[in-house]
Write a protein that holds these residues in place. Structure first.
Motif, PDB file in Angstrom:
ATOM      1  N   LEU A  41      -6.601  -2.786   4.569  1.00 39.55           N
ATOM      2  CA  LEU A  41      -6.248  -4.119   3.865  1.00 39.55           C
ATOM      3  C   LEU A  41      -5.642  -5.037   4.867  1.00 39.55           C
ATOM      4  CD1 LEU A  41      -4.338  -2.910   0.606  1.00 39.55           C
ATOM      5  CD2 LEU A  41      -6.152  -4.329   0.752  1.00 39.55           C
ATOM      6  N   GLU A  42      -5.118  -4.497   6.121  1.00 42.54           N
ATOM      7  CA  GLU A  42      -4.566  -5.615   7.165  1.00 42.54           C
ATOM      8  C   GLU A  42      -5.568  -6.312   7.642  1.00 42.54           C
ATOM      9  OE1 GLU A  42      -2.687  -3.213  10.213  1.00 42.54           O
ATOM     10  OE2 GLU A  42      -1.324  -2.186   8.889  1.00 42.54           O
ATOM     11  N   LYS A  43      -6.910  -5.927   7.614  1.00 37.29           N
ATOM     12  CA  LYS A  43      -7.774  -6.713   8.189  1.00 37.29           C
ATOM     13  C   LYS A  43      -9.040  -7.496   7.194  1.00 37.29           C
ATOM     14  CE  LYS A  43      -8.135  -3.718  12.080  1.00 37.29           C
ATOM     15  NZ  LYS A  43      -8.941  -2.894  12.900  1.00 37.29           N
ATOM     16  N   ASN A  44      -9.121  -6.995   5.976  1.00 38.27           N
ATOM     17  CA  ASN A  44      -9.694  -7.565   4.733  1.00 38.27           C
ATOM     18  C   ASN A  44      -9.312  -7.013   3.506  1.00 38.27           C
ATOM     19  OD1 ASN A  44     -12.258  -8.736   3.660  1.00 38.27           O
ATOM     20  ND2 ASN A  44     -12.816  -6.713   2.981  1.00 38.27           N
ATOM     21  N   ILE A  45      -9.021  -8.323   2.523  1.00 36.71           N
ATOM     22  CA  ILE A  45      -8.478  -8.148   1.060  1.00 36.71           C
ATOM     23  C   ILE A  45      -9.795  -8.096   0.352  1.00 36.71           C
ATOM     24  CG2 ILE A  45      -7.357  -9.362  -0.521  1.00 36.71           C
ATOM     25  CD1 ILE A  45      -5.539  -8.351   1.663  1.00 36.71           C
ATOM     26  N   SER A  70       3.766  -6.636  -2.257  1.00 35.15           N
ATOM     27  CA  SER A  70       3.537  -7.620  -1.087  1.00 35.15           C
ATOM     28  C   SER A  70       2.777  -8.906  -1.755  1.00 35.15           C
ATOM     29  CB  SER A  70       2.401  -6.596  -0.301  1.00 35.15           C
ATOM     30  OG  SER A  70       1.941  -7.685   0.533  1.00 35.15           O
ATOM     31  N   GLN A  71       3.078  -9.981  -0.758  1.00 33.37           N
ATOM     32  CA  GLN A  71       2.672 -11.282  -1.020  1.00 33.37           C
ATOM     33  C   GLN A  71       1.203 -11.376  -0.757  1.00 33.37           C
ATOM     34  OE1 GLN A  71       5.245 -12.742  -3.001  1.00 33.37           O
ATOM     35  NE2 GLN A  71       4.270 -14.445  -2.092  1.00 33.37           N
ATOM     36  N   GLU A  72       0.534 -10.587   0.051  1.00 31.62           N
ATOM     37  CA  GLU A  72      -0.651 -10.638   0.644  1.00 31.62           C
ATOM     38  C   GLU A  72      -1.534  -9.914  -0.523  1.00 31.62           C
ATOM     39  OE1 GLU A  72       1.746  -9.614   2.940  1.00 31.62           O
ATOM     40  OE2 GLU A  72       1.884 -11.407   3.950  1.00 31.62           O
ATOM     41  N   THR A  73      -1.030  -9.058  -1.155  1.00 37.03           N
ATOM     42  CA  THR A  73      -1.994  -8.273  -2.101  1.00 37.03           C
ATOM     43  C   THR A  73      -1.391  -8.202  -3.499  1.00 37.03           C
ATOM     44  OG1 THR A  73      -0.406  -6.160  -1.633  1.00 37.03           O
ATOM     45  CG2 THR A  73      -2.482  -6.364  -0.358  1.00 37.03           C
ATOM     46  N   LYS A  74      -0.425  -8.527  -3.863  1.00 33.58           N
ATOM     47  CA  LYS A  74       0.120  -8.622  -5.317  1.00 33.58           C
ATOM     48  C   LYS A  74      -1.046  -9.245  -6.277  1.00 33.58           C
ATOM     49  CE  LYS A  74       2.675 -12.807  -5.582  1.00 33.58           C
ATOM     50  NZ  LYS A  74       4.132 -13.411  -5.750  1.00 33.58           N
ATOM     51  N   ASN A  75      -1.773 -10.128  -5.851  1.00 40.25           N
ATOM     52  CA  ASN A  75      -2.682 -10.773  -6.822  1.00 40.25           C
ATOM     53  C   ASN A  75      -4.225 -10.013  -6.976  1.00 40.25           C
ATOM     54  OD1 ASN A  75      -1.036 -12.759  -7.684  1.00 40.25           O
ATOM     55  ND2 ASN A  75      -1.261 -13.852  -5.766  1.00 40.25           N
TER      56      ASN A  75
END
Length: 104
Positions: A41-45, A70-75
């Motif tokens: 997940l750190e590299k690709n959403i 997490s802001q990066e993954t919450k959606n």
């Protein structure tokens, strides 16, 4: 092309999910547990996550909680795909932020 992550420790279930998704035109990446999943997940959403509950180490509820915090993954849409059929489990998953809950 949309990428779907499968977090599932049962290789037979992963193979079925992967086969169906790839034949529908999706890119698929598979993970047996949370460590490799979060590292990726750190590299690709991904566009979607299929998440089992009963996993070795960190369970699916905990993974879902971390994703939604997490802001990066919450959606990222998350579908729980699990053998747990109890109403309590379904409510817990959906209230925890899962977009859907499917029993195996």
């Amino acid at each position: 092309m949309a990428t779907i992550y499968i977090v599932e420790d049962d290789i037979n279930i992963r193979e079925i999910e992967r086969y169906a998704l790839k034949n529908s035109g999706y890119e698929v990446e598979e993970f047996e547990g949370s460590a490799s999943f979060f590292k990726r997940l750190e590299k690709n959403i991904p566009s979607l996550i299929l998440l089992d509950i009963m996993l070795p180490g960190e369970d699916g509820y905990s993974i879902l909680e971390r994703l939604k915090a997490s802001q990066e993954t919450k959606n990222i849409p998350v579908i729980m795909v699990t053998a747990k059929e109890a109403e309590f489990d379904k409510v817990k998953g959906l209230e925890g932020g899962a977009d859907d809950y499917i029993t195996k």
